[in-house]
Design a protein around this motif. Structure first.
Motif, PDB file in Angstrom:
ATOM      1  N   TYR A  92      -6.669   3.895  -3.924  1.00 17.62           N
ATOM      2  CA  TYR A  92      -6.473   5.305  -3.434  1.00 17.62           C
ATOM      3  C   TYR A  92      -5.400   5.897  -2.265  1.00 17.62           C
ATOM      4  O   TYR A  92      -4.331   6.591  -2.566  1.00 17.62           O
ATOM      5  CB  TYR A  92      -7.902   6.853  -3.490  1.00 17.62           C
ATOM      6  CG  TYR A  92      -7.482   7.793  -3.294  1.00 17.62           C
ATOM      7  CD1 TYR A  92      -6.748   8.102  -5.161  1.00 17.62           C
ATOM      8  CD2 TYR A  92      -7.281   8.812  -2.523  1.00 17.62           C
ATOM      9  CE1 TYR A  92      -6.149   9.688  -5.557  1.00 17.62           C
ATOM     10  CE2 TYR A  92      -6.861  10.066  -2.872  1.00 17.62           C
ATOM     11  CZ  TYR A  92      -6.687  10.328  -3.691  1.00 17.62           C
ATOM     12  OH  TYR A  92      -5.993  11.677  -4.546  1.00 17.62           O
ATOM     13  N   GLY A  93      -5.827   4.970  -0.926  1.00 16.51           N
ATOM     14  CA  GLY A  93      -4.872   4.881  -0.121  1.00 16.51           C
ATOM     15  C   GLY A  93      -3.212   4.289  -0.164  1.00 16.51           C
ATOM     16  O   GLY A  93      -2.528   5.519   0.124  1.00 16.51           O
ATOM     17  N   ALA A  94      -3.364   3.501  -0.880  1.00 19.24           N
ATOM     18  CA  ALA A  94      -2.021   3.069  -1.652  1.00 19.24           C
ATOM     19  C   ALA A  94      -1.385   3.793  -2.182  1.00 19.24           C
ATOM     20  O   ALA A  94      -0.082   4.382  -2.427  1.00 19.24           O
ATOM     21  CB  ALA A  94      -2.679   1.234  -1.568  1.00 19.24           C
ATOM     22  N   TYR A  95      -1.890   4.471  -3.391  1.00 20.01           N
ATOM     23  CA  TYR A  95      -2.018   5.170  -4.686  1.00 20.01           C
ATOM     24  C   TYR A  95      -1.484   6.702  -3.870  1.00 20.01           C
ATOM     25  O   TYR A  95       0.223   7.218  -4.290  1.00 20.01           O
ATOM     26  CB  TYR A  95      -2.830   5.163  -5.179  1.00 20.01           C
ATOM     27  CG  TYR A  95      -2.367   6.715  -5.956  1.00 20.01           C
ATOM     28  CD1 TYR A  95      -1.581   5.824  -7.428  1.00 20.01           C
ATOM     29  CD2 TYR A  95      -2.751   7.858  -6.376  1.00 20.01           C
ATOM     30  CE1 TYR A  95      -1.336   7.128  -8.389  1.00 20.01           C
ATOM     31  CE2 TYR A  95      -2.474   8.237  -7.260  1.00 20.01           C
ATOM     32  CZ  TYR A  95      -1.529   8.150  -8.361  1.00 20.01           C
ATOM     33  OH  TYR A  95      -1.373   8.939  -9.122  1.00 20.01           O
ATOM     34  N   GLN A  96      -1.515   6.940  -2.635  1.00 20.86           N
ATOM     35  CA  GLN A  96      -1.094   8.371  -2.529  1.00 20.86           C
ATOM     36  C   GLN A  96      -0.396   8.051  -1.477  1.00 20.86           C
ATOM     37  O   GLN A  96       0.956   9.322  -2.023  1.00 20.86           O
ATOM     38  CB  GLN A  96      -2.151   8.726  -1.494  1.00 20.86           C
ATOM     39  CG  GLN A  96      -3.727  10.066  -2.169  1.00 20.86           C
ATOM     40  CD  GLN A  96      -4.142  11.024  -1.436  1.00 20.86           C
ATOM     41  OE1 GLN A  96      -4.337   9.890   0.151  1.00 20.86           O
ATOM     42  NE2 GLN A  96      -4.346  11.468  -0.784  1.00 20.86           N
ATOM     43  N   ARG A  97       0.395   6.861  -0.590  1.00 16.38           N
ATOM     44  CA  ARG A  97       1.396   6.747  -0.025  1.00 16.38           C
ATOM     45  C   ARG A  97       2.749   5.992  -0.481  1.00 16.38           C
ATOM     46  O   ARG A  97       3.539   5.861   0.049  1.00 16.38           O
ATOM     47  CB  ARG A  97       0.849   6.211   1.184  1.00 16.38           C
ATOM     48  CG  ARG A  97      -0.117   6.905   2.195  1.00 16.38           C
ATOM     49  CD  ARG A  97      -0.471   5.645   3.261  1.00 16.38           C
ATOM     50  NE  ARG A  97       0.300   5.903   4.201  1.00 16.38           N
ATOM     51  CZ  ARG A  97       0.825   6.033   5.412  1.00 16.38           C
ATOM     52  NH1 ARG A  97       0.216   7.131   5.433  1.00 16.38           N
ATOM     53  NH2 ARG A  97       1.883   6.047   6.009  1.00 16.38           N
ATOM     54  N   GLY A  98       2.234   5.849  -2.288  1.00 21.55           N
ATOM     55  CA  GLY A  98       3.235   5.243  -2.978  1.00 21.55           C
ATOM     56  C   GLY A  98       3.300   4.170  -2.228  1.00 21.55           C
ATOM     57  O   GLY A  98       4.809   3.231  -3.181  1.00 21.55           O
ATOM     58  N   PHE A  99       2.062   3.101  -2.284  1.00 23.04           N
ATOM     59  CA  PHE A  99       2.041   1.343  -2.215  1.00 23.04           C
ATOM     60  C   PHE A  99       1.709   1.532  -3.782  1.00 23.04           C
ATOM     61  O   PHE A  99       0.807   0.871  -3.627  1.00 23.04           O
ATOM     62  CB  PHE A  99       1.975   1.245  -1.100  1.00 23.04           C
ATOM     63  CG  PHE A  99       2.401   1.274   0.382  1.00 23.04           C
ATOM     64  CD1 PHE A  99       3.165   0.337   0.469  1.00 23.04           C
ATOM     65  CD2 PHE A  99       1.680   3.031   0.638  1.00 23.04           C
ATOM     66  CE1 PHE A  99       3.456   0.361   2.190  1.00 23.04           C
ATOM     67  CE2 PHE A  99       2.822   2.774   2.061  1.00 23.04           C
ATOM     68  CZ  PHE A  99       4.160   2.007   2.564  1.00 23.04           C
TER      69      PHE A  99
END
Length: 363
Positions: A92-99
Motif C-alpha cells: 500500500y505504501g508503494a501504491y500511495q506514492r506512485g511506485f
C-alpha cells in the motif's frame, strides 16, 4: 419564519434601488436529484517518483538490488530494513506514492500467501493499468479471490465490475449480492449503491426504509453523497420521519466534504434561516463557491442576491454575468432577463464579456 417563495416582486421593486432592506428568501431547487450516479471505486492518481540520484558505478546486479531497496524505502518513507517488518504495508505504501510496479511485484508475492489485501491491490492495478497492462478479466479474478476471503473493498469492486460488465457480462444479481455483503461489513460506497438498488425497484422490491438505513451507514462513515441523499430523505420524509433540522445538519456535513449540490441547498437554508440560524454572509460565500464550481442553480441564486444586495455588496454587472452563465447551462430566469434588459449598454456589455470569459475558461 416566512415560507419559501419566489422573490420576483421584491427583486423587481429593488431592481435599481440602493440600500435595500426588504427581507427576501431563496427558493431551494425544485427537482433536486440526490443520486446523480452510482459511486465507483476511486481511481488513483498516478504519482511519479522523485528523480533518483545518479548511482555510483556498480555492477548491473548491484544496481538492481539498490533500486529495489530504494523503492521499498520510498514506498514506506522508512528504511529498507522495514521490508521484513510485518506491520509495515509495503504494498500500500508503494501504491500511495506512485511506485505501481513495485506495488505489483510485492502484491504478487503476498497474494501467493493468500493475502486478501494484496489480491485486492492486484485487482486495482490491473483495472487501472498501473504498473501493468489493463486487464479487466484478471482484475475481476483477483477481486473474486479477495472477496471470497472476506475483503470488503474487493467485494465492492467486484460488484461494480459485475454491474458495469467489466471483465465479463453484466450481472446485476451477482453485483447486488456482493454489494450487500460489502455493506454488511461497513463499506460505505457499497451501502450507498445498494440503497440505489432498493430505490429503483428493479433488482429488489422498492423499499425506501431499507434505502434510508443503508444511506445512514454510508453517511455515518462520512460519505458526502450519502449525506446529501439522506438529507433529502429527511427534508421530504422519505423512509424516515420528516426532520428539517436533521436534513440541514446532513447538508452541512456534505457541503463541508465538498458535495456541490449540498453546498447550494445548505447555502439556501442558511440564507433563509430554514432549520438553522440565519446567516446571509456565510450563505453567499457558499453560493459563490458552488457558482465557481459551475453549478447553475448556485449561479442563478447568487445573481438574485447580487441584484438585491442583501447578504452581499450589490453588483448588477456581476449578477448578470452569473445569470448569463447559468442561462447558458439551461437555468433561465425571466426576472433576471428583465434586469439585463434595463441595464445601460455599457454595463450590459461588461456583463456579457465577463460571462463569455468565464464560459471560455478565462476565470
Amino acid at each position: 419564519m416566512k415560507a419559501l417563495r419566489a422573490f420576483a416582486i421584491v427583486a423587481a421593486s429593488l431592481l435599481f434601488a440602493t440600500g435595500a432592506t426588504a427581507q427576501i428568501s431563496l427558493s431551494p431547487p425544485s427537482s433536486a436529484n440526490p443520486f446523480p450516479k452510482p459511486l465507483e471505486p476511486e481511481k488513483p492518481k498516478p504519482k511519479p517518483p522523485a528523480p533518483a540520484k545518479s548511482p555510483a558505478a556498480k555492477s548491473p546486479a548491484a544496481q538492481a538490488k539498490d533500486k529495489d531497496k530504494a523503492d521499498a524505502k520510498a514506498a514506506t518513507g522508512a528504511g529498507a530494513a522495514d521490508a521484513d517488518d510485518p506491520n509495515v504495508d509495503l504494498v500500500y505504501g508503494a501504491y500511495q506514492r506512485g511506485f505501481y510496479k513495485t506495488a505489483f511485484d510485492l502484491a504478487q508475492k503476498r497474494a501467493a500467501d493468500n493475502d486478501a489485501k494484496a489480491m485486492t491491490m492486484l485487482g486495482e492495478l490491473y483495472a487501472n493499468a498501473l504498473g501493468v497492462k489493463r486487464d479487466y478479466k484478471k482484475a475481476v479474478e483477483w477481486y473474486q479471490r479477495a472477496a471470497d476471503l472476506g475483503d470488503r473493498e474487493a467485494m465492492f469492486a467486484l460488484a461494480m465490475a459485475r454491474m458495469g460488465g467489466r471483465g465479463g457480462p453484466p450481472n446485476r444479481e451477482e453485483a447486488a449480492k456482493w454489494l450487500a455483503q460489502a455493506a454488511k461489513l461497513g463499506e460505505p460506497k457499497a451501502a450507498y449503491n445498494l440503497a440505489l438498488l432498493y430505490l429503483d425497484g428493479q433488482t429488489f422490491p422498492q423499499d425506501v426504509k431499507r434505502a434510508a438505513e443503508l444511506l445512514r451507514i454510508a453517511a455515518d462513515a462520512g460519505n458526502a453523497e450519502a449525506q446529501y441523499a439522506l438529507a433529502t430523505f429527511y427534508k421530504e420524509g422519505t423512509g424516515v420521519p420528516k426532520n428539517v433540522e436533521q436534513s440541514v445538519r446532513l447538508l452541512q456535513a456534505a457541503a463541508l466534504a465538498g458535495n456541490v449540490p449540498a453546498q447550494v441547498e445548505y447555502a439556501i437554508a442558511l440564507y433563509n434561516g430554514t432549520g438553522t440560524p440565519k446567516n446571509e454572509p456565510a450563505a453567499v460565500a457558499l453560493l459563490r463557491k458552488a457558482a465557481r464550481a459551475n453549478n447553475p442553480i448556485a449561479q442563478n441564486r447568487l445573481a438574485h442576491v447580487l441584484v438585491t444586495g442583501q447578504g452581499a455588496t450589490r453588483d448588477i454587472v456581476e449578477a448578470m454575468k452569473w445569470h448569463l452563465v447559468a442561462k447558458t447551462a439551461g437555468k433561465g430566469d425571466l426576472l433576471l432577463d428583465q434586469t439585463l434588459a434595463q441595464m445601460s449598454s455599457e454595463d450590459r456589455a461588461k456583463a456579457e464579456e465577463a460571462a463569455r470569459s468565464w464560459i471560455g475558461g478565462a476565470k
